[in-house]
Design an enzyme around this catalytic site. Structure first.
Site, PDB file in Angstrom:
ATOM      1  N   SER A   1       0.779  -1.021  -0.103  1.00 27.88           N
ATOM      2  CA  SER A   1      -0.135   0.082  -0.078  1.00 27.88           C
ATOM      3  C   SER A   1       0.892   1.336   0.037  1.00 27.88           C
ATOM      4  O   SER A   1       2.097   1.226   0.380  1.00 27.88           O
ATOM      5  CB  SER A   1      -0.884  -0.024   1.282  1.00 27.88           C
ATOM      6  OG  SER A   1      -0.063   0.119   2.468  1.00 27.88           O
ATOM      7  N   GLY A   2       0.277   2.458  -0.181  1.00 27.31           N
ATOM      8  CA  GLY A   2       0.957   3.693  -0.344  1.00 27.31           C
ATOM      9  C   GLY A   2       1.079   4.231  -1.633  1.00 27.31           C
ATOM     10  O   GLY A   2       0.726   3.645  -2.824  1.00 27.31           O
TER      11      GLY A   2
ATOM     12  N   ALA B   1       8.415   1.397   0.898  1.00 22.34           N
ATOM     13  CA  ALA B   1       8.968   1.574   2.292  1.00 22.34           C
ATOM     14  C   ALA B   1       9.170   3.081   2.576  1.00 22.34           C
ATOM     15  O   ALA B   1       9.393   4.133   1.914  1.00 22.34           O
ATOM     16  CB  ALA B   1      10.314   0.868   2.143  1.00 22.34           C
ATOM     17  N   ASP B   2       8.970   3.343   3.937  1.00 22.34           N
ATOM     18  CA  ASP B   2       9.430   4.906   4.245  1.00 22.34           C
ATOM     19  C   ASP B   2      10.868   5.096   4.347  1.00 22.34           C
ATOM     20  O   ASP B   2      11.443   6.076   4.321  1.00 22.34           O
ATOM     21  CB  ASP B   2       8.748   4.836   5.723  1.00 22.34           C
ATOM     22  CG  ASP B   2       7.135   4.778   5.636  1.00 22.34           C
ATOM     23  OD1 ASP B   2       6.868   5.657   4.501  1.00 22.34           O
ATOM     24  OD2 ASP B   2       6.685   3.956   6.318  1.00 22.34           O
TER      25      ASP B   2
ATOM     26  N   GLY C   1       4.735   1.404   7.499  1.00 26.86           N
ATOM     27  CA  GLY C   1       3.627   1.847   8.099  1.00 26.86           C
ATOM     28  C   GLY C   1       3.261   3.385   8.271  1.00 26.86           C
ATOM     29  O   GLY C   1       2.435   3.741   8.882  1.00 26.86           O
ATOM     30  N   GLY C   2       3.780   4.210   7.582  1.00 28.16           N
ATOM     31  CA  GLY C   2       3.432   5.525   7.330  1.00 28.16           C
ATOM     32  C   GLY C   2       1.965   5.589   6.891  1.00 28.16           C
ATOM     33  O   GLY C   2       1.402   6.576   7.195  1.00 28.16           O
TER      34      GLY C   2
ATOM     35  N   GLU D   1       0.454  -5.509   5.922  1.00 27.54           N
ATOM     36  CA  GLU D   1       1.839  -5.527   5.147  1.00 27.54           C
ATOM     37  C   GLU D   1       2.796  -6.821   5.470  1.00 27.54           C
ATOM     38  O   GLU D   1       3.201  -7.565   4.569  1.00 27.54           O
ATOM     39  CB  GLU D   1       2.430  -4.344   4.980  1.00 27.54           C
ATOM     40  CG  GLU D   1       1.598  -3.251   4.235  1.00 27.54           C
ATOM     41  CD  GLU D   1       2.512  -1.852   4.438  1.00 27.54           C
ATOM     42  OE1 GLU D   1       1.963  -1.092   3.524  1.00 27.54           O
ATOM     43  OE2 GLU D   1       3.399  -1.670   5.245  1.00 27.54           O
TER      44      GLU D   1
ATOM     45  N   LYS E   1      14.372   7.391   0.013  1.00 25.21           N
ATOM     46  CA  LYS E   1      14.272   6.628   1.220  1.00 25.21           C
ATOM     47  C   LYS E   1      15.405   5.555   1.536  1.00 25.21           C
ATOM     48  O   LYS E   1      15.389   4.942   2.621  1.00 25.21           O
ATOM     49  CB  LYS E   1      13.048   5.449   0.645  1.00 25.21           C
ATOM     50  CG  LYS E   1      11.773   6.200   0.168  1.00 25.21           C
ATOM     51  CD  LYS E   1      11.069   7.062   1.386  1.00 25.21           C
ATOM     52  CE  LYS E   1       9.797   7.395   0.836  1.00 25.21           C
ATOM     53  NZ  LYS E   1       9.635   8.353  -0.256  1.00 25.21           N
TER      54      LYS E   1
END
EC number: 5.3.1.6
Length: 219
Positions: A28-29, A83-84, A95-96, A103, A121
């Site tokens: 996601s994201g 990824a953050d 998890g942002g 996930e 990142k």
């Protein structure tokens, strides 16, 4: 070149890891949204996808891609997510977008984790630029926050956010993570924690970095 274009470059490069007639794991994201849009071109070639968030499920369905639940599959060929933060070893903070638990579940089903990011990142030490999200059962929020302070962090309640699982998020600031695998397990052992955003036990097998010069693949 702007950040969105670099995300699109990484997302499109990930298509080479998607095999015909398979079910694809999707995270996601914003970077994953770019991947889902690109995956739409292969909608007729794949069986479908397992998504880590309701938002990703909706985007997949809108492109005509069948969505399966994690309980309907025993194994996935690949899981593709952003990824953050990510280290050269493939350890991540995620998890942002508050989908970290799902996930972790979907990525655990996959033989290979492909992480797609833009160059911003990349870090040497997790926690350098991004707070660590921790998903918590609501009644345990204050207790877990105290335990995170004892570990050296500065947790803040992410107000007005409820996860797809009905839980809350604590974001841990000022918290550099020098031993990701050990810290992932330590935080997960706190009563009331569902999971935390360190992905070290399930690290990325392949990192695809979108750059102005094209996709850089790290295996």
């Amino acid at each position: 070149m702007d950040q969105l274009e670099m995300k699109k470059i990484a997302a499109r490069a990930a298509l080479q890891y998607v095999k015909p007639d398979t079910i694809v794991g999707v995270g996601s994201g914003s970077t994953v949204n770019c991947f889902i849009d690109a995956l739409g071109e292969m909608a007729g070639d794949i069986k479908g996808a397992v998504a880590a968030s309701k938002a990703s499920e909706e985007r997949l369905r809108a492109l005509g891609i069948e969505v399966f639940s994690a309980n309907e599959v025993t194994e996935l060929d690949v899981y593709i997510d952003g990824a953050d933060e990510i280290t050269p070893q493939g350890y991540m903070i995620k998890g942002g977008g508050a989908a970290l638990t799902r996930e972790k579940i979907v990525s655990s089903l996959a033989k290979k984790f492909i992480c797609i990011v833009d160059a911003s990142k990349q870090v040497d030490v997790l926690g350098s630029t991004f707070a660590l999200p921790v998903e918590v059962i609501p009644m345990a929020r204050s207790y877990v926050a105290r335990q995170l302070v004892a570990l050296g962090g500065s947790p803040e309640y992410r107000e007005s956010v409820v996860t797809d699982n009905g839980n809350v998020i604590l974001d841990v600031y000022n918290f550099k993570i020098f031993e990701p695998l050990k810290m992932e397990h330590t935080i997960n052992n706190i009563a009331g924690v569902v999971t935390n955003g360190i992905f070290a036990q399930r690290y990325a097998n392949v990192t695809i970095v979108g750059t102005p010069d094209g996709a850089k693949i790290i295996e």
